[in-house]
Design a protein around this motif. Structure first.
Motif, PDB file in Angstrom:
ATOM      1  N   VAL A 147       0.856  -1.177   0.000  1.00 31.69           N
ATOM      2  CA  VAL A 147       0.000   0.000   0.000  1.00 31.69           C
ATOM      3  C   VAL A 147       0.895   1.232   0.000  1.00 31.69           C
ATOM      4  CG1 VAL A 147      -1.737   1.305   1.265  1.00 31.69           C
ATOM      5  CG2 VAL A 147      -1.829  -1.194   1.259  1.00 31.69           C
ATOM      6  N   GLN A 148       0.643   2.133  -0.939  1.00 35.79           N
ATOM      7  CA  GLN A 148       1.379   3.395  -1.006  1.00 35.79           C
ATOM      8  C   GLN A 148       0.437   4.502  -0.543  1.00 35.79           C
ATOM      9  OE1 GLN A 148       2.633   4.446  -4.957  1.00 35.79           O
ATOM     10  NE2 GLN A 148       4.063   5.989  -4.228  1.00 35.79           N
ATOM     11  N   TYR A 171      -3.335   0.929  -4.111  1.00 38.31           N
ATOM     12  CA  TYR A 171      -3.151  -0.488  -3.843  1.00 38.31           C
ATOM     13  C   TYR A 171      -3.670  -1.302  -5.018  1.00 38.31           C
ATOM     14  CZ  TYR A 171      -3.584  -5.120  -1.815  1.00 38.31           C
ATOM     15  OH  TYR A 171      -3.478  -6.467  -1.601  1.00 38.31           O
ATOM     16  N   ASN A 172      -2.860  -2.217  -5.483  1.00 37.05           N
ATOM     17  CA  ASN A 172      -3.270  -3.187  -6.486  1.00 37.05           C
ATOM     18  C   ASN A 172      -3.913  -2.528  -7.712  1.00 37.05           C
ATOM     19  OD1 ASN A 172      -3.374  -5.843  -7.364  1.00 37.05           O
ATOM     20  ND2 ASN A 172      -5.427  -6.178  -6.535  1.00 37.05           N
ATOM     21  N   GLY A 173      -3.320  -1.431  -8.186  1.00 33.94           N
ATOM     22  CA  GLY A 173      -3.802  -0.766  -9.392  1.00 33.94           C
ATOM     23  C   GLY A 173      -5.007   0.129  -9.197  1.00 33.94           C
ATOM     24  N   THR A 174      -5.382   0.380  -7.935  1.00 26.96           N
ATOM     25  CA  THR A 174      -6.535   1.232  -7.648  1.00 26.96           C
ATOM     26  C   THR A 174      -6.104   2.384  -6.757  1.00 26.96           C
ATOM     27  OG1 THR A 174      -7.974  -0.695  -7.801  1.00 26.96           O
ATOM     28  CG2 THR A 174      -8.903   1.250  -6.769  1.00 26.96           C
ATOM     29  N   ALA A 199      -8.770   3.913 -11.321  1.00 26.76           N
ATOM     30  CA  ALA A 199      -7.795   2.907 -11.743  1.00 26.76           C
ATOM     31  C   ALA A 199      -6.503   3.609 -12.147  1.00 26.76           C
ATOM     32  CB  ALA A 199      -8.338   2.118 -12.932  1.00 26.76           C
ATOM     33  N   THR A 245     -12.640   7.017  -6.420  1.00 29.92           N
ATOM     34  CA  THR A 245     -11.825   5.823  -6.584  1.00 29.92           C
ATOM     35  C   THR A 245     -11.516   5.723  -8.074  1.00 29.92           C
ATOM     36  OG1 THR A 245     -12.981   4.746  -4.762  1.00 29.92           O
ATOM     37  CG2 THR A 245     -11.711   3.328  -6.236  1.00 29.92           C
TER      38      THR A 245
END
Length: 114
Positions: free
Chosen positions: A2-3, A17-20, A113, A111
């Motif tokens: 997580v950034q 996180y994870n492209g989102t 992508a 939110t």
């Protein structure tokens, strides 16, 4: 991994996180403006955060809008319609809610992508 961006004691402005990309609720910096002006400020803040993450408004997956008074809905929509790119309108929910500061007219959570 997580950034997190702009980490504070209570919240981070953004997490990836994870492209989102998950944004915290964005509020106006100048609450003396009307609903349209406040919405324009919030949308500019969203643009800046998304750019920092390496994405943009064409990749928004969902927008949640909180408006203090539904009478301000036309001003909010005028700013939104001028901002959102044709063909990239995301799913959106708008609800009337009491915001954390009485002078705020709008808060938007996005939110997106990567």
């Amino acid at each position: 991994m997580v950034q997190r961006f702009d980490v504070g004691p209570r919240l981070s402005e953004m997490a990836v996180y994870n492209g989102t990309v998950y944004l915290a609720g964005q509020v106006p910096s100048d609450a003396t403006q009307d609903a349209q002006g406040q919405t324009q400020q919030v949308l500019a803040a969203i643009d800046a955060l998304l750019a920092r993450a390496g994405t943009d408004k064409t990749r928004i997956l969902m927008a949640q809008i909180f408006i203090a008074d539904l009478a301000d809905f036309p001003g909010l929509n005028a700013a939104w319609d001028a901002w959102v790119p044709a063909g990239h309108t995301p799913p959106r929910a708008t609800v009337e809610a009491r915001l954390a500061k009485p002078e705020w007219k709008v808060e938007i959570v996005v939110t997106a992508a990567l």
